[in-house]
Every structure is written in C-alpha cells, then in structure tokens.
Design a protein around this motif. Structure first.
Motif, PDB file in Angstrom:
ATOM      1  N   MET A   1       0.843  -1.199   0.000  1.00  0.00           N
ATOM      2  CA  MET A   1       0.000   0.000   0.000  1.00  0.00           C
ATOM      3  C   MET A   1       0.877   1.249   0.000  1.00  0.00           C
ATOM      4  N   PHE A   2       0.416   2.269  -0.699  1.00  0.00           N
ATOM      5  CA  PHE A   2       1.152   3.523  -0.727  1.00  0.00           C
ATOM      6  C   PHE A   2       0.144   4.671  -0.667  1.00  0.00           C
ATOM      7  N   PHE A   3       0.659   5.855  -0.391  1.00  0.00           N
ATOM      8  CA  PHE A   3      -0.180   7.049  -0.399  1.00  0.00           C
ATOM      9  C   PHE A   3       0.579   8.166  -1.111  1.00  0.00           C
ATOM     10  N   VAL A   4      -0.168   9.120  -1.630  1.00  0.00           N
ATOM     11  CA  VAL A   4       0.387  10.368  -2.159  1.00  0.00           C
ATOM     12  C   VAL A   4      -0.480  11.497  -1.630  1.00  0.00           C
ATOM     13  N   ASP A   5       0.102  12.371  -0.841  1.00  0.00           N
ATOM     14  CA  ASP A   5      -0.605  13.539  -0.331  1.00  0.00           C
ATOM     15  C   ASP A   5      -0.144  14.774  -1.100  1.00  0.00           C
ATOM     16  N   THR A   6      -1.093  15.582  -1.521  1.00  0.00           N
ATOM     17  CA  THR A   6      -0.798  16.822  -2.237  1.00  0.00           C
ATOM     18  C   THR A   6      -0.793  17.984  -1.256  1.00  0.00           C
ATOM     19  N   ILE A   7       0.243  18.771  -1.302  1.00  0.00           N
ATOM     20  CA  ILE A   7       0.341  19.965  -0.464  1.00  0.00           C
ATOM     21  C   ILE A   7       0.186  21.166  -1.387  1.00  0.00           C
ATOM     22  N   GLU A   8      -0.969  21.797  -1.322  1.00  0.00           N
ATOM     23  CA  GLU A   8      -1.283  22.899  -2.223  1.00  0.00           C
ATOM     24  C   GLU A   8      -0.569  24.173  -1.787  1.00  0.00           C
ATOM     25  N   VAL A   9      -0.089  24.919  -2.767  1.00  0.00           N
ATOM     26  CA  VAL A   9       0.452  26.257  -2.536  1.00  0.00           C
ATOM     27  C   VAL A   9      -0.284  27.180  -3.509  1.00  0.00           C
ATOM     28  N   PRO A  10      -1.569  27.461  -3.232  1.00  0.00           N
ATOM     29  CA  PRO A  10      -2.420  28.125  -4.224  1.00  0.00           C
ATOM     30  C   PRO A  10      -1.986  29.534  -4.578  1.00  0.00           C
ATOM     31  N   GLY A  11      -1.397  30.266  -3.622  1.00  0.00           N
ATOM     32  CA  GLY A  11      -0.982  31.633  -3.926  1.00  0.00           C
ATOM     33  C   GLY A  11       0.033  31.714  -5.046  1.00  0.00           C
ATOM     34  N   LEU A  12       0.837  30.660  -5.210  1.00  0.00           N
ATOM     35  CA  LEU A  12       1.836  30.601  -6.272  1.00  0.00           C
ATOM     36  C   LEU A  12       1.420  29.687  -7.413  1.00  0.00           C
ATOM     37  N   GLY A  13       0.288  29.016  -7.264  1.00  0.00           N
ATOM     38  CA  GLY A  13      -0.160  28.108  -8.314  1.00  0.00           C
ATOM     39  C   GLY A  13       0.677  26.854  -8.411  1.00  0.00           C
ATOM     40  N   ASN A  14       1.179  26.378  -7.275  1.00  0.00           N
ATOM     41  CA  ASN A  14       2.056  25.209  -7.257  1.00  0.00           C
ATOM     42  C   ASN A  14       1.514  24.112  -6.340  1.00  0.00           C
ATOM     43  N   ARG A  15       2.143  22.954  -6.468  1.00  0.00           N
ATOM     44  CA  ARG A  15       1.872  21.834  -5.565  1.00  0.00           C
ATOM     45  C   ARG A  15       3.190  21.170  -5.197  1.00  0.00           C
ATOM     46  N   SER A  16       3.258  20.641  -3.987  1.00  0.00           N
ATOM     47  CA  SER A  16       4.338  19.728  -3.626  1.00  0.00           C
ATOM     48  C   SER A  16       3.671  18.451  -3.121  1.00  0.00           C
ATOM     49  N   TYR A  17       4.483  17.424  -2.902  1.00  0.00           N
ATOM     50  CA  TYR A  17       3.901  16.118  -2.606  1.00  0.00           C
ATOM     51  C   TYR A  17       4.667  15.402  -1.497  1.00  0.00           C
ATOM     52  N   LEU A  18       3.921  14.565  -0.772  1.00  0.00           N
ATOM     53  CA  LEU A  18       4.481  13.614   0.182  1.00  0.00           C
ATOM     54  C   LEU A  18       3.976  12.246  -0.235  1.00  0.00           C
ATOM     55  N   ALA A  19       4.893  11.321  -0.475  1.00  0.00           N
ATOM     56  CA  ALA A  19       4.501   9.990  -0.935  1.00  0.00           C
ATOM     57  C   ALA A  19       5.251   8.941  -0.133  1.00  0.00           C
ATOM     58  N   GLY A  20       4.555   7.859   0.225  1.00  0.00           N
ATOM     59  CA  GLY A  20       5.226   6.834   1.003  1.00  0.00           C
ATOM     60  C   GLY A  20       4.366   5.626   1.280  1.00  0.00           C
TER      61      GLY A  20
END
Length: 455
Positions: A1-20
């Motif tokens: 099993m794995f997960f991917v969490d999206t970390i939104e940075v809406p003010g800049l129009g970007n995303r970062s991720y945590l996956a594990g």
C-alpha cells in the motif's frame, strides 16, 4: 500500500507532494514553509527519508534543504544542477528505495526542457509505475516554460520539452498519474491547467506536446510565452546557494507615527485588506495587495527587490498568513506590521484616504461626458483578446515605472476581474491621481455598451 498527499500552494499556483508507505516517505519539491510537510508526515505517522527536487526552482524559494536538515533525510537534487551545498546528485535511471517493506521506490527520469537539468521521478509500487512527479516538465494540458533560464537556450529547451514529454509517454503506462509541481496558476506554466488531475493517457490524447509535431509545438509554445515576473531573477540564485530557514515570528509592531515615518522614508506600506475595504479608507500613500489574492506573486513582482515593507492587516491571523506567503518568494522579514483598521494607522487629526469603485456599466455612463482616461492593466496576451476602444494599456507589472505615461485627469482603471485594478488604483492614488477602480469582470464591458475591439 502507498499514499500520495498533495500539499497545495495556491498563492503561487504550485503543488508539492508527500509519498510513502506505512513507515517512510519522500517529499517532492517542498515549499519553504516546511512545517506543512512535517505536519503531513506526522498525520501519516511516517518518517521522511528522502527529499527530492525536480529542478532548481525559478518561481519560489525551496524548503528542500531545510526539510532535509530537520528530518535527517537525504537531499536529492539533479546532478546537472549547479548548487553550493552538499546534496546527493541524482542521475537518469537512479532508483531510490522509499519504503522497502512496502516495495515502494522512485526512479529518476531525465526530462530536460523547463531547465537543462530537470528530472522527473516515477513512483513504483513493487516495480509497477503508479505515478510520476513531473515538476515543470509535463503539466496538465501544458508544459513548463522553457524561457526562464537563459534566452539563448529557450528554443533548445522548448524542443527538449517536446522530447521529454514523449519519453514519459513511451516509458510509462497510460494509467500512470501525472503529478506536476507547476500549472495551477503558476507563471512557470506555458498555459493554465484545466482540471486538477490527469494521467499519461489523458495527456497523450489532448496535450499539444503530443498532438502537434515538434516544429509546430515549439513555434506555438514560443509565441505564447508571457511576461516573466521580475522576482524570478532572484529565486534561482537563492535556491542554488541554499536558502536560509524561514522565519515566521511576528514582525515588530508599528504605530501611526512609525507608519508615517516609513512612508516618508520611501518605504512600502502594504495594506492586506480586501479591495472594497481599502477603497473605502486607507493610509494615504499605502498600496493595496489583497491577502486573499495572488499576494506573493504580485507584491514580489512589483516591489523594488530588497525594499523594506510594512504590512497592515485586519487581524493577526491575516498577517501571519501573509508572512507565510511572502517567505515563499524571498520576502523574509517585514520591517514592521500593524493590525486593526485605518483609524488605528493614521495620526491624530488625520483622516484616511479613499477612492471610488465602479462597474463597467458606470464607466459607460460616465465616458460620454469626456475627460476620462481608461487604463487597462492586464497583460498583453489578455488585451490581444479584446480591449476597450481608446483605452491606454500599461500592464500592472510595469505601471510603477510608467506612471508618467498615464494621461492627466480622472483615471478609470480596469483589469480582468478587479484585483489588479485595485493594486493599480492604489499606486495611482498614492501618486496623487484622481482614480476610480473598476471592480468588475471584463466580460461585462461589452454588455455595458462599451466598444470592445479585437485585433
């Protein structure tokens, strides 16, 4: 099993991720305020063992170096990136274990185009590709801009964007999730995304990197490139040198006298309240950048780099959120700050300044009387799709240097929706001009009876 969490940075129009997996995880392209990533890992009960950068970012200050320091994770950066700090260089084909017990790993794929060293990371579940973190390479319905590194490289990088997209499509199954960093309002994207998720198969069917031959794709990509925010010139060098940790402690409080003194010294005083409240009453000489708008992008774009800034907010919460936005683009420490309302920020015996707001229907009623300048502060690409006949065009990001070009008399300033018009109105108001902020959608201009021309 794995997960991917999206970390939104809406003010800049970007995303970062945590996956594990169940115990360990990787962070991809983290923002500078790394406490958000650490909190996401804590909620999952996992330890961050690797921090991955897809490229040296040009639009925000990365938190990767600090996140790796705080967590003890290995900091993995493309080998071709010229940086001044210790890191684990990543090369094409490198495979990194994420959670051995879960059979989870990431594989590096060289995808130059957005930058010469750009690298994507394929998330593999027991050897099967399930997602690819594409950074500024393949986006949703677009690709990352190829013109942020060096003008002489732009065409070459555009061709490499096309080739990189095709490499991703050739090596990955159609159902592989595509998880880009840019494209949700970021100026690092060649165009803006429609939708919030996609796959390799969906992109093959609709993305111009696949539906057009390389020469047509490159010509169209280069023709569609828009202005680059001025602060981008500072982001790459900061990231290559290794950013300092973000300092989010509250700024020193300023009273009315100090606010007046800072204005008199030529410093910037920025009012974070919404544009309706600002127009109704504000400190004369202050500028309005709404906290709920694209604060970091437009303030960093317009302010002279390094100029001291004092923030005025309606609440400590609004101030703290603004600080968080601004550290992401290298505006680290406000010189001072105040909370409350204009009555608290002006000296005894002084009154707040104000200017009127209006709609395009109001402009249509007023214009026949004459003596009115209509100022359009949208970007050139927006104006090319329709403009009010007789209007003056000065894009918002150039207005500070071109105030002398605005004709005399009353100025009615508009953009596409009202946010940038409010910024422009505050600049004009601070310069002593009689201004009206058109707080309306440009779609309403023709409906109001104004003559809208297209080339």
């Amino acid at each position: 099993m794995f997960f991917v969490d999206t970390i939104e940075v809406p003010g800049l129009g970007n995303r970062s991720y945590l996956a594990g997996g169940e115990r360990t995880a990787v962070a991809i392209d983290p923002p500078r305020d790394v406490d958000r990533v650490i909190a996401a890992a804590a909620r999952r009960g996992v330890r961050i063992v690797h921090v991955l950068e897809t490229h040296v970012h040009n639009d925000y200050v990365t938190g990767g170096l600090e996140l790796a320091r705080l967590t003890g994770a290995a900091y993995r950066v493309p080998a071709g990136a010229r940086v001044s700090f210790p890191r684990v260089p990543v090369r094409d084909g490198d495979r990194t274990e994420v959670d051995t017990a879960a059979g989870l790993a990431v594989r590096a794929l060289s995808t130059p185009g957005h930058t010469p060293h750009h690298t994507s990371y394929v998330l593999e579940d027991n050897g099967t590709a399930v997602a690819v973190f594409t950074g500024g390479s393949l986006l949703i319905g677009a690709v990352g801009r190829p013109d942020l590194v060096e003008p002489r490289l732009t065409e070459r990088l555009a061709r490499e964007q096309h080739a990189s997209a095709h490499r991703l499509a050739a090596e990955l199954p159609d159902d592989t999730s595509v998880l880009p960093t840019h494209g949700f309002g970021s100026f690092c994207s060649s165009s803006q995304a429609e939708g919030s998720d996609t796959t390799i198969g969906k992109e093959k069917a609709s993305n111009e990197a696949f539906t057009r031959d390389v020469d047509t794709f490159v010509a169209d990509l280069l023709a569609g490139l828009d202005d680059i925010p001025a602060y981008y010139a500072h982001m790459g060098p900061v990231n290559a040198a290794g950013p300092a940790p973000a300092d989010l402690t509250p700024p020193a409080p300023a009273d009315a006298e100090e606010i007046a003194d800072r204005l008199a010294a030529g410093e910037w005083v920025v009012d974070l309240r919404n544009r309706v409240a600002f127009a109704a009453g504000h400190v004369a000489g202050s500028f309005n950048f709404e906290a709920d708008g694209k604060l970091a992008t437009y303030l960093a774009w317009l302010i002279p780099w390094g100029k001291p800034v004092t923030l005025l907010a309606e609440s400590p919460e609004q101030l703290a959120a603004a600080q968080r936005e601004l550290v992401r683009v290298g505006i680290d420490r406000p010189a001072a700050a105040a909370t409350g309302d204009p009555a608290d920020w002006v000296r005894e015996g002084e009154e707040p300044a104000s200017f009127p707001r209006a709609t395009f229907a109001d402009l249509a009623d007023r214009r026949p009387a004459g003596g009115v300048t209509v100022l359009d502060v949208r970007r050139g690409s927006e104006r090319s799709e329709g403009r009010i006949e007789g209007s003056v065009h000065i894009p918002i990001h150039t207005l500070r240097h071109r105030l002398h070009e605005v004709p005399g008399g009353e100025v009615w300033v508009h953009c596409a929706s009202g946010m940038r018009a409010a910024i422009a109105a505050s600049l004009l108001d601070a310069a002593g001009r009689a201004v009206v902020a058109v707080d309306d959608s440009f779609d309403a201009a023709e409906q109001a009876g104004l003559t809208v021309r297209t080339p």
